[in-house]
Each structure stands twice: as C-alpha cells, then as structure tokens.
Design a protein around this motif. Structure first.
Motif, short mmCIF file in Angstrom:
data_model
loop_
_atom_site.label_atom_id
_atom_site.label_comp_id
_atom_site.label_asym_id
_atom_site.label_seq_id
_atom_site.Cartn_x
_atom_site.Cartn_y
_atom_site.Cartn_z
N LEU A 55 0.77 -1.08 0.03
CA LEU A 55 -0.02 0.01 -0.08
C LEU A 55 0.92 1.40 0.07
N ARG A 56 2.07 1.07 0.61
CA ARG A 56 2.78 2.50 0.89
C ARG A 56 3.46 2.78 -0.71
N TRP A 57 3.40 1.96 -1.53
CA TRP A 57 4.16 2.32 -2.86
C TRP A 57 3.20 2.85 -3.97
N TYR A 58 1.78 3.06 -3.40
CA TYR A 58 1.05 3.80 -4.60
C TYR A 58 1.48 5.32 -4.76
N ILE A 99 12.11 10.02 -2.00
CA ILE A 99 11.55 10.14 -0.58
C ILE A 99 10.63 9.36 -0.04
N ALA A 100 9.54 9.20 -0.93
CA ALA A 100 8.39 8.45 -0.74
C ALA A 100 8.88 6.80 -0.68
N SER A 101 9.98 6.42 -1.47
CA SER A 101 10.40 5.14 -1.63
C SER A 101 11.27 4.88 -0.42
N GLY A 102 12.04 5.67 0.26
CA GLY A 102 12.80 5.65 1.75
C GLY A 102 11.55 5.62 2.61
N LEU A 103 10.71 6.31 2.80
CA LEU A 103 9.92 6.13 3.93
C LEU A 103 9.10 4.91 3.87
N ALA A 104 8.67 4.28 2.57
CA ALA A 104 8.01 3.02 2.42
C ALA A 104 8.86 1.94 2.97
N LEU A 105 10.02 2.02 2.80
CA LEU A 105 11.26 0.95 3.17
C LEU A 105 11.36 1.03 4.55
N TRP A 106 11.51 2.10 5.04
CA TRP A 106 12.34 2.16 6.47
C TRP A 106 11.67 3.29 7.47
N ALA A 107 10.76 3.94 7.26
CA ALA A 107 9.99 4.74 8.20
C ALA A 107 8.89 4.25 8.84
N TRP A 145 5.44 8.28 6.73
CA TRP A 145 4.86 8.04 5.35
C TRP A 145 3.79 8.86 5.28
N THR A 146 2.91 8.77 6.33
CA THR A 146 1.50 9.39 6.17
C THR A 146 1.62 10.76 5.86
N LEU A 147 2.33 11.37 7.00
CA LEU A 147 2.86 12.91 7.07
C LEU A 147 3.30 13.34 5.76
#
Length: 192
Positions: free
Chosen positions: A87-90, A149-157, A162-164
């Motif tokens: 879901l985080r990758w959309y 940035i979104a990829s990094g957050l999807a992987l590690w945050a 990620w939502t913010l």
C-alpha cells in the motif's frame, strides 16, 4: 456565442478524474487509518475501479493510457498479493508515472507545461515555449525526488512518517513549486 455544453461522457470523465484526485489526496490517510481494519484487497478494488473507469471514460493518449495501465497493474498486484506493505508504494508509482508522462511529453508533441500555458495564452512567443520546457524539467526533478523520498519512507520509516510526507508535505512542496514557478513566470513576462 457560448461554448457547447460538455457531453455526458465528458462529464463522466471529469467526475472520474475528480474521484481519482480525491482518492489520491485521501489515500495516505486512508492507509494510515484503515490499515488495521481494511484489507489491502479493498484498497486495490476501489483504486482499480476508479482507474478502470478512467481508462474507459475518455480518449486516451499513449502516455495517459500507460499511466492508467500501470496503476491498474499495481492494483492487480495489490489485490492478488493482499500484502499491506504494498500500500505504501502507490504514491511512488504515481510520482514515477507522472515523471514518465512529463518526460514523454518532452519528446512526443508538446510538453505538458506548454499545453497548460496555452490554455490561457494560445499564442506563446518562442521565449515562453523555451521557458515551459525548462519548467517541465523542474517538474521532472520534483517527481524523481518525491518518488525517492516516498520510497525511503515506504522501506524504512514508521507509517506515521510516511503518511505525513505523502499526505501533506509532498503536496505542500508541490504547492511551493507551483507558487515559485508562478512568481518566476511573472518576472519573465515583465522582462520580455
């Protein structure tokens, strides 16, 4: 003389486009709030339905067709896997698809920024056409950085970070880019 009223198909296409826009804006918050209660397959079904309707409702350019087809493939993968982490990758996918759309417009026909500029000023001078190409390159940079940035957050945050970012900060940065570009455009216009 008045412009002809939009047809039913044009109205449906606009409604579907609005639905996709609203779904995109609400998506990070929907994931954050609904992840514990809703299946990823439900997200896939809802998004997939909107993208399929978009694909069927309007005349597609090869670039917009590719974007819709990519989103539908993501929804299919999400629906088959049912994996919450997907879901985080959309947002990453959408940024990369927009990157592809803008980059493709530089090489096939008129750049997207030039098309938008011609809506308010159909007869653009050559300097303005060059400027719109430069602005298109700036947007390409934004989409790449945003996807990174979104990829990094999807992987590690944590999900909250990620939502913010994907639900607020990315849109604020986009708004700043719009505003900055508008200010630069006004200065460029005055200089010519």
């Amino acid at each position: 003389m008045h412009a002809p009223a939009p047809t039913g198909k044009a109205n449906a296409s606009r409604l579907i486009g609005l639905g996709l826009l609203l779904a995109g804006l609400a998506y990070p918050f929907g994931v954050y709030l609904g992840l514990e209660h809703l299946s990823p397959r439900l997200f896939a079904l809802l998004l997939g339905t909107l993208w399929l309707a978009r694909l069927c409702s309007s005349k597609q350019t090869p670039l917009s067709y590719t974007m819709a087809a990519t989103a539908l493939l993501f929804c299919l993968l999400l629906g088959l896997a049912g994996e919450p982490a997907l879901l985080r990758w959309y947002p990453v996918l959408i940024s990369l698809a927009l990157f592809g759309l803008f980059a493709g417009s530089l090489y096939s026909g008129m750049p997207i920024i030039e098309r938008l500029a011609r809506l308010s000023e159909p007869e653009l001078p050559p300097a303005a056409v060059r400027y719109t190409r430069q602005v298109t390159w700036v947007w390409l940079g934004y989409f790449l950085v945003n996807a990174g940035i979104a990829s990094g957050l999807a992987l590690w945050a944590p999900l909250s970070w990620w939502t913010l970012y994907t639900g607020l900060i990315a849109y604020l940065l986009m708004g700043l880019l719009f505003a900055g570009e508008w200010l630069v455009r006004q200065r460029v216009r005055k200089a010519t």
